[in-house]
Scaffold this motif. Structure first.
Motif, PDB file in Angstrom:
ATOM      1  N   ASN A  32       0.827  -1.201   0.000  1.00 19.73           N
ATOM      2  CA  ASN A  32       0.000   0.000   0.000  1.00 19.73           C
ATOM      3  C   ASN A  32       0.870   1.262   0.000  1.00 19.73           C
ATOM      4  N   ASP A  33       0.237   2.413  -0.146  1.00 24.32           N
ATOM      5  CA  ASP A  33       0.966   3.686  -0.235  1.00 24.32           C
ATOM      6  C   ASP A  33       1.818   3.955   1.003  1.00 24.32           C
ATOM      7  N   GLU A  34       1.301   3.612   2.174  1.00 24.25           N
ATOM      8  CA  GLU A  34       2.044   3.850   3.415  1.00 24.25           C
ATOM      9  C   GLU A  34       3.345   3.057   3.421  1.00 24.25           C
ATOM     10  N   PHE A  35       3.290   1.812   3.000  1.00 26.60           N
ATOM     11  CA  PHE A  35       4.491   0.972   2.933  1.00 26.60           C
ATOM     12  C   PHE A  35       5.495   1.559   1.952  1.00 26.60           C
ATOM     13  N   ILE A  36       5.005   1.985   0.801  1.00 25.29           N
ATOM     14  CA  ILE A  36       5.895   2.527  -0.232  1.00 25.29           C
ATOM     15  C   ILE A  36       6.548   3.826   0.240  1.00 25.29           C
ATOM     16  N   GLU A  37       5.790   4.714   0.876  1.00 25.14           N
ATOM     17  CA  GLU A  37       6.352   5.965   1.391  1.00 25.14           C
ATOM     18  C   GLU A  37       7.392   5.689   2.461  1.00 25.14           C
ATOM     19  N   GLN A  38       7.120   4.727   3.335  1.00 27.97           N
ATOM     20  CA  GLN A  38       8.070   4.374   4.386  1.00 27.97           C
ATOM     21  C   GLN A  38       9.349   3.824   3.767  1.00 27.97           C
ATOM     22  N   LYS A  39       9.213   2.956   2.790  1.00 27.15           N
ATOM     23  CA  LYS A  39      10.369   2.372   2.118  1.00 27.15           C
ATOM     24  C   LYS A  39      11.177   3.454   1.415  1.00 27.15           C
ATOM     25  N   ALA A  40      10.503   4.375   0.740  1.00 30.48           N
ATOM     26  CA  ALA A  40      11.187   5.452   0.023  1.00 30.48           C
ATOM     27  C   ALA A  40      11.899   6.388   0.993  1.00 30.48           C
ATOM     28  N   SER A  41      11.297   6.648   2.148  1.00 28.97           N
ATOM     29  CA  SER A  41      11.935   7.552   3.107  1.00 28.97           C
ATOM     30  C   SER A  41      13.160   6.910   3.748  1.00 28.97           C
ATOM     31  N   ASN A  42      13.195   5.583   3.805  1.00 30.38           N
ATOM     32  CA  ASN A  42      14.345   4.886   4.380  1.00 30.38           C
ATOM     33  C   ASN A  42      15.513   4.807   3.409  1.00 30.38           C
ATOM     34  N   LEU A  44      17.901   6.545   1.335  1.00 32.24           N
ATOM     35  CA  LEU A  44      18.459   7.876   1.090  1.00 32.24           C
ATOM     36  C   LEU A  44      19.245   7.877  -0.208  1.00 32.24           C
ATOM     37  N   SER A  45      19.142   8.947  -0.936  1.00 31.78           N
ATOM     38  CA  SER A  45      19.971   9.085  -2.126  1.00 31.78           C
ATOM     39  C   SER A  45      21.405   9.358  -1.682  1.00 31.78           C
ATOM     40  N   ASP A  46      22.327   9.196  -2.594  1.00 29.81           N
ATOM     41  CA  ASP A  46      23.735   9.464  -2.273  1.00 29.81           C
ATOM     42  C   ASP A  46      23.915  10.905  -1.817  1.00 29.81           C
ATOM     43  N   PHE A  47      23.201  11.828  -2.457  1.00 26.59           N
ATOM     44  CA  PHE A  47      23.320  13.238  -2.100  1.00 26.59           C
ATOM     45  C   PHE A  47      22.774  13.496  -0.705  1.00 26.59           C
ATOM     46  N   GLN A  48      21.629  12.891  -0.365  1.00 27.38           N
ATOM     47  CA  GLN A  48      21.062  13.060   0.969  1.00 27.38           C
ATOM     48  C   GLN A  48      22.015  12.492   2.015  1.00 27.38           C
ATOM     49  N   ASP A  49      22.595  11.339   1.723  1.00 29.90           N
ATOM     50  CA  ASP A  49      23.551  10.730   2.638  1.00 29.90           C
ATOM     51  C   ASP A  49      24.769  11.632   2.821  1.00 29.90           C
ATOM     52  N   PHE A  50      25.256  12.223   1.728  1.00 28.97           N
ATOM     53  CA  PHE A  50      26.378  13.153   1.781  1.00 28.97           C
ATOM     54  C   PHE A  50      26.052  14.350   2.674  1.00 28.97           C
ATOM     55  N   LEU A  51      24.851  14.915   2.499  1.00 28.13           N
ATOM     56  CA  LEU A  51      24.455  16.073   3.297  1.00 28.13           C
ATOM     57  C   LEU A  51      24.335  15.731   4.775  1.00 28.13           C
ATOM     58  N   LEU A  52      23.805  14.560   5.075  1.00 25.39           N
ATOM     59  CA  LEU A  52      23.636  14.175   6.474  1.00 25.39           C
ATOM     60  C   LEU A  52      24.960  13.916   7.172  1.00 25.39           C
ATOM     61  N   LYS A  53      25.981  13.556   6.403  1.00 27.10           N
ATOM     62  CA  LYS A  53      27.294  13.284   6.999  1.00 27.10           C
ATOM     63  C   LYS A  53      28.211  14.509   6.978  1.00 27.10           C
ATOM     64  N   ALA A  54      27.727  15.622   6.451  1.00 25.92           N
ATOM     65  CA  ALA A  54      28.540  16.836   6.335  1.00 25.92           C
ATOM     66  C   ALA A  54      28.803  17.439   7.720  1.00 25.92           C
TER      67      ALA A  54
END
Length: 78
Positions: A32-42, A44-54
């Motif tokens: 369902n949509d909730e599962f897909i949104e949760q999976k997508a939020s978990n 992280l793109s490489d760029f998001q990971d880079f920003l979080l580790k900055a």
């Protein structure tokens, strides 16, 4: 016990299309949509990971940066 299968998207889609209607409905309810949104939020793109580790600027460093910026801006205007 865990089994990992490496199949392509097209192969997976073809396998799903071969399922009976009841199993497809069951699969839709699980994915369902909730599962897909949760999976997508978990995932992280490489760029998001880079920003979080900055590195993070401390409050003192930020105040110094603002002061320097103000000084540079006044210097450029003269």
């Amino acid at each position: 016990m865990e089994i990992t299968i490496d199949i392509g998207y097209e192969q997976l889609l073809a396998a799903i299309r071969k399922l009976p209607a009841a199993k497809i409905e069951q699969l839709k309810s699980v994915l369902n949509d909730e599962f897909i949104e949760q999976k997508a939020s978990n995932d992280l793109s490489d760029f998001q990971d880079f920003l979080l580790k900055a590195p993070i600027m401390s409050k003192e460093q930020y105040e110094k940066h603002k002061s320097d910026r103000k000084n540079f801006n006044s210097w450029r205007m003269e």
